[in-house]
Design a protein around this motif. Structure first.
Motif, PDB file in Angstrom:
ATOM      1  N   MET A   1       0.829  -1.205   0.000  1.00 11.67           N
ATOM      2  CA  MET A   1       0.000   0.000   0.000  1.00 11.67           C
ATOM      3  C   MET A   1       0.862   1.253   0.000  1.00 11.67           C
ATOM      4  SD  MET A   1      -3.114  -0.934   2.644  1.00 11.67           S
ATOM      5  CE  MET A   1      -2.041  -1.532   3.959  1.00 11.67           C
ATOM      6  N   THR A   2       0.239   2.331  -0.410  1.00  9.54           N
ATOM      7  CA  THR A   2       0.906   3.630  -0.323  1.00  9.54           C
ATOM      8  C   THR A   2       1.005   4.040   1.149  1.00  9.54           C
ATOM      9  OG1 THR A   2      -1.164   4.872  -0.434  1.00  9.54           O
ATOM     10  CG2 THR A   2      -0.110   4.286  -2.531  1.00  9.54           C
ATOM     11  N   PRO A   3       1.901   4.970   1.486  1.00 10.37           N
ATOM     12  CA  PRO A   3       1.979   5.418   2.877  1.00 10.37           C
ATOM     13  C   PRO A   3       0.652   5.939   3.424  1.00 10.37           C
ATOM     14  CG  PRO A   3       3.905   6.157   1.663  1.00 10.37           C
ATOM     15  CD  PRO A   3       2.982   5.539   0.654  1.00 10.37           C
ATOM     16  N   THR A   4      -0.130   6.583   2.557  1.00 13.24           N
ATOM     17  CA  THR A   4      -1.426   7.095   3.008  1.00 13.24           C
ATOM     18  C   THR A   4      -2.352   5.960   3.411  1.00 13.24           C
ATOM     19  OG1 THR A   4      -1.242   9.042   1.587  1.00 13.24           O
ATOM     20  CG2 THR A   4      -3.453   8.454   2.351  1.00 13.24           C
ATOM     21  N   HIS A   5      -2.444   4.937   2.559  1.00 13.21           N
ATOM     22  CA  HIS A   5      -3.313   3.801   2.865  1.00 13.21           C
ATOM     23  C   HIS A   5      -2.801   3.010   4.068  1.00 13.21           C
ATOM     24  CE1 HIS A   5      -5.157   3.635  -1.452  1.00 13.21           C
ATOM     25  NE2 HIS A   5      -5.682   4.576  -0.691  1.00 13.21           N
ATOM     26  N   ARG A   6      -1.475   2.879   4.161  1.00 17.59           N
ATOM     27  CA  ARG A   6      -0.917   2.198   5.340  1.00 17.59           C
ATOM     28  C   ARG A   6      -1.258   2.973   6.608  1.00 17.59           C
ATOM     29  NH1 ARG A   6      -0.374   0.049   9.179  1.00 17.59           N
ATOM     30  NH2 ARG A   6       1.426  -1.019  10.113  1.00 17.59           N
ATOM     31  N   GLY A   7      -1.214   4.291   6.533  1.00 16.59           N
ATOM     32  CA  GLY A   7      -1.583   5.115   7.676  1.00 16.59           C
ATOM     33  C   GLY A   7      -3.043   4.976   8.048  1.00 16.59           C
ATOM     34  N   GLU A   8      -3.906   4.788   7.041  1.00 19.97           N
ATOM     35  CA  GLU A   8      -5.335   4.613   7.322  1.00 19.97           C
ATOM     36  C   GLU A   8      -5.584   3.333   8.111  1.00 19.97           C
ATOM     37  OE1 GLU A   8      -7.375   4.825   3.628  1.00 19.97           O
ATOM     38  OE2 GLU A   8      -6.934   6.953   3.300  1.00 19.97           O
ATOM     39  N   VAL A   9      -4.895   2.241   7.724  1.00 22.10           N
ATOM     40  CA  VAL A   9      -5.048   0.989   8.470  1.00 22.10           C
ATOM     41  C   VAL A   9      -4.557   1.166   9.902  1.00 22.10           C
ATOM     42  CG1 VAL A   9      -4.360  -1.429   8.620  1.00 22.10           C
ATOM     43  CG2 VAL A   9      -4.853  -0.425   6.389  1.00 22.10           C
ATOM     44  N   ALA A  10      -3.408   1.820  10.055  1.00 20.91           N
ATOM     45  CA  ALA A  10      -2.869   2.048  11.396  1.00 20.91           C
ATOM     46  C   ALA A  10      -3.819   2.882  12.236  1.00 20.91           C
ATOM     47  CB  ALA A  10      -1.506   2.741  11.298  1.00 20.91           C
ATOM     48  N   LEU A  11      -4.435   3.896  11.636  1.00 20.96           N
ATOM     49  CA  LEU A  11      -5.376   4.744  12.371  1.00 20.96           C
ATOM     50  C   LEU A  11      -6.605   3.952  12.805  1.00 20.96           C
ATOM     51  CD1 LEU A  11      -6.278   7.498  13.401  1.00 20.96           C
ATOM     52  CD2 LEU A  11      -7.204   7.981  11.119  1.00 20.96           C
TER      53      LEU A  11
ATOM     54  N   LEU B   1      -3.193 -12.098   5.172  1.00 18.13           N
ATOM     55  CA  LEU B   1      -2.381 -10.967   4.738  1.00 18.13           C
ATOM     56  C   LEU B   1      -1.432 -11.362   3.606  1.00 18.13           C
ATOM     57  CD1 LEU B   1      -1.496  -9.171   8.089  1.00 18.13           C
ATOM     58  CD2 LEU B   1      -3.402  -8.759   6.525  1.00 18.13           C
ATOM     59  N   ILE B   2      -0.890 -12.572   3.677  1.00 16.36           N
ATOM     60  CA  ILE B   2      -0.048 -13.051   2.576  1.00 16.36           C
ATOM     61  C   ILE B   2      -0.876 -13.164   1.295  1.00 16.36           C
ATOM     62  CG2 ILE B   2       1.246 -15.043   1.709  1.00 16.36           C
ATOM     63  CD1 ILE B   2       2.236 -15.493   4.559  1.00 16.36           C
ATOM     64  N   GLY B   3      -2.118 -13.637   1.431  1.00 17.27           N
ATOM     65  CA  GLY B   3      -2.998 -13.713   0.270  1.00 17.27           C
ATOM     66  C   GLY B   3      -3.277 -12.348  -0.331  1.00 17.27           C
ATOM     67  N   LEU B   4      -3.506 -11.344   0.531  1.00 15.20           N
ATOM     68  CA  LEU B   4      -3.728  -9.987   0.033  1.00 15.20           C
ATOM     69  C   LEU B   4      -2.472  -9.432  -0.641  1.00 15.20           C
ATOM     70  CD1 LEU B   4      -5.742  -8.496   3.043  1.00 15.20           C
ATOM     71  CD2 LEU B   4      -6.633  -9.212   0.817  1.00 15.20           C
ATOM     72  N   TYR B   5      -1.312  -9.769  -0.098  1.00 20.53           N
ATOM     73  CA  TYR B   5      -0.055  -9.318  -0.697  1.00 20.53           C
ATOM     74  C   TYR B   5       0.160  -9.954  -2.067  1.00 20.53           C
ATOM     75  CZ  TYR B   5       5.009  -9.019  -1.407  1.00 20.53           C
ATOM     76  OH  TYR B   5       6.246  -8.820  -1.956  1.00 20.53           O
ATOM     77  N   ILE B   6      -0.098 -11.258  -2.168  1.00 20.18           N
ATOM     78  CA  ILE B   6       0.097 -11.963  -3.438  1.00 20.18           C
ATOM     79  C   ILE B   6      -0.841 -11.434  -4.516  1.00 20.18           C
ATOM     80  CG2 ILE B   6      -0.127 -14.211  -4.574  1.00 20.18           C
ATOM     81  CD1 ILE B   6       0.846 -15.483  -1.976  1.00 20.18           C
ATOM     82  N   THR B   7      -2.080 -11.101  -4.113  1.00 22.19           N
ATOM     83  CA  THR B   7      -3.073 -10.616  -5.084  1.00 22.19           C
ATOM     84  C   THR B   7      -2.988  -9.105  -5.313  1.00 22.19           C
ATOM     85  OG1 THR B   7      -4.705 -10.430  -3.284  1.00 22.19           O
ATOM     86  CG2 THR B   7      -4.686 -12.479  -4.563  1.00 22.19           C
TER      87      THR B   7
ATOM     88  N   HIS C   1      -6.527  -1.920  -1.002  1.00 22.57           N
ATOM     89  CA  HIS C   1      -7.602  -1.205  -0.315  1.00 22.57           C
ATOM     90  C   HIS C   1      -7.442  -1.359   1.197  1.00 22.57           C
ATOM     91  CE1 HIS C   1      -9.697  -0.364  -4.036  1.00 22.57           C
ATOM     92  NE2 HIS C   1      -9.627  -1.646  -4.370  1.00 22.57           N
ATOM     93  N   PRO C   2      -7.373  -0.289   1.961  1.00 24.64           N
ATOM     94  CA  PRO C   2      -7.213  -0.394   3.412  1.00 24.64           C
ATOM     95  C   PRO C   2      -8.322  -1.181   4.090  1.00 24.64           C
ATOM     96  CG  PRO C   2      -6.839   1.864   2.663  1.00 24.64           C
ATOM     97  CD  PRO C   2      -7.379   1.108   1.499  1.00 24.64           C
TER      98      PRO C   2
ATOM     99  N   LEU D   1     -10.255  -5.746   7.259  1.00 24.33           N
ATOM    100  CA  LEU D   1     -11.226  -6.838   7.389  1.00 24.33           C
ATOM    101  C   LEU D   1     -10.535  -8.149   7.749  1.00 24.33           C
ATOM    102  CD1 LEU D   1     -14.285  -7.280   7.100  1.00 24.33           C
ATOM    103  CD2 LEU D   1     -13.897  -7.944   4.728  1.00 24.33           C
ATOM    104  N   ALA D   2      -9.306  -8.338   7.300  1.00 26.74           N
ATOM    105  CA  ALA D   2      -8.557  -9.544   7.657  1.00 26.74           C
ATOM    106  C   ALA D   2      -8.351  -9.623   9.169  1.00 26.74           C
ATOM    107  CB  ALA D   2      -7.202  -9.551   6.940  1.00 26.74           C
TER     108      ALA D   2
END
Length: 424
Positions: free
Chosen positions: A52-62, A175-181, A185-186, A191-192
């Motif tokens: 993910m982009t830093p913005t999307h990664r930040g959204e998950v963290a938030l 998470l590995i499945g999301l990475y492979i595919t 989307h945050p 949801l995982a």
């Protein structure tokens, strides 16, 4: 023969049996589950950063930080008070009792979420789907922490550890499945976490509810939940203040220094936090026994605190030296400036570890309000030092703030543990 003498005799007579017995100890199993959770969190961070982009990664963290804070609000400080009050009861009654404690907070939380979604301005409203995900995961996370308290109280910590293993395996697989595919989307990544936490937690709660009641289990009194709620409300400020004391430095450093400084600081702080995990797990696992010993008039606080202090005194020099030497080889030359915070952060972690034992003893003695005062004192001191020193010293000022805050919390806890009369 005392318990300590019996343990020493077993260690000499049959070392293998001694080791097996130690591995069955509740605090060892709690620590194992914490270490596994930390390892999976590190792997999850790498996978998300690469997807993910830093913005999307930040959204998950938030989203995760919102859930963790909301979870503490739902629990209202009842985790440790439940362990102390429901020691050695049967699993089924314990699960039902904690469920009753959570009913009203969950109801209020759901109502608040609906009102917020319907009434909040559009630019501040993340949308019904995000709010629903936050609500569901908050309930799941609260149930998971409640199951931890139940497991300790009823002596089923091994079940809790297996539950956390299943959760970790599920989360990592998804998470590995999301990475492979190449999913970016945050909401999907978040949801995982919801599914991985919900499936094993709900399964084990159902199993515990269906277990037959042990005739030797302690009967559940009707007034126990009122006692747990009363002590929990006294501990609630402690839970919030402890979270703030541990995490507010990550918010203050970017504001008063820079994000680069935060990167240097967290590279050390994340590792030094591990130093306190064994002592914290030990204190949580022993809380019910300490309460029972206190009620029988046999709780001896001094040897317990001294043992924790010896642990810190022995471990701190090795951790400090190892981190100082390994920072550059592991993280690279750009992280060399982080060496300056190694010693104060490691010492701070040692003080924090001893304070967990001291505060656990206060809870066992029925002095929950003093635990909250201790945690609030630590937070106020640390925050004041952050504001004073970070603009001048950067990350070293943040390290001194943690050292001062954890030290103030420990001093207050020790004074009250030894000099304040227990509540009868």
């Amino acid at each position: 023969m005392s318990e300590a003498a019996g343990v020493a005799a077993l260690r000499r007579a049959d070392p293998i049996a001694f080791v097996r017995g130690q591995l069955r100890e509740s605090y060892v199993q709690l620590l194992a589950s914490q270490v596994l959770t930390g390892a999976v969190a590190m792997a999850a961070n790498i996978l998300m950063v690469r997807s993910m982009t830093p913005t999307h990664r930040g959204e998950v963290a938030l989203l995760l930080q919102v859930v963790y804070l909301a979870t503490q609000v739902l629990l209202l400080g009842t985790e440790r008070s439940f362990v102390a009050s429901y020691h050695n009861v049967a699993p089924g009654p314990a699960v039902r009792a904690y469920g009753k404690l959570l009913l009203i907070p969950i109801g209020v939380g759901l109502s608040g979420a609906v009102i917020f979604t319907a009434a909040s301005p559009h630019h501040r409203n993340p949308g019904p789907m995000i709010v629903a995900l936050l609500v569901v995961y908050t309930v799941v996370e609260a149930s998971a922490l409640a199951s931890r308290a139940v497991a300790i109280a009823v002596g089923r910590v091994r079940d809790f550890m297996i539950c956390r293993v299943l959760e970790s395996v599920l989360l990592l697989a998804m998470l590995i499945g999301l990475y492979i595919t190449h999913t970016s989307h945050p909401e999907t990544w978040f949801l995982a976490y919801v599914f991985a936490g919900a499936i094993p937690t709900v399964a084990y709660l159902i199993v515990w509810l269906r277990l037959p009641v042990d005739p030797d289990a302690v009967p559940v009194r009707r007034d126990l939940n009122r006692q747990v709620r009363r002590e929990g409300l006294s501990l609630f400020p402690a839970a919030i203040s402890n979270m703030a004391m541990l995490r507010v430095d990550r918010l203050v450093i970017p504001a008063l220094a820079s994000t680069a400084a935060l990167g240097l600081y967290t590279s050390v702080a994340t590792m030094t936090e591990l130093l306190a995990w064994p002592i914290r797990a030990y204190a949580d696992a022993r809380l019910g026994r300490w309460r029972a010993s206190h009620n029988d008039g046999g709780l001896q606080a001094r040897p317990i605190v001294l043992a924790a202090a010896v642990y810190s005194l022995v471990v701190v020099p090795f951790v400090a030296g190892g981190l100082y030497l390994l920072i550059v080889p592991v993280f690279g030359h750009q992280y060399a400036p982080a060496r300056v915070v190694v010693l104060p952060l490691v010492v701070a972690a040692g003080l924090y570890a001893v304070s967990r034992v001291s505060l656990g003893l206060l809870i066992a003695k029925g002095r929950s309000s003093l635990v909250s005062v201790a945690e609030i004192t630590g937070f106020v001191v640390s925050f004041a030092v952050y504001l004073l020193l970070i603009p001048r010293l950067g990350i070293l000022g943040a390290a001194y703030g943690s050292l001062a805050g954890y030290g103030a919390c420990l001093v207050f806890a020790l004074i009250t543990t030894y000099f304040v009369k227990e509540r009868t």
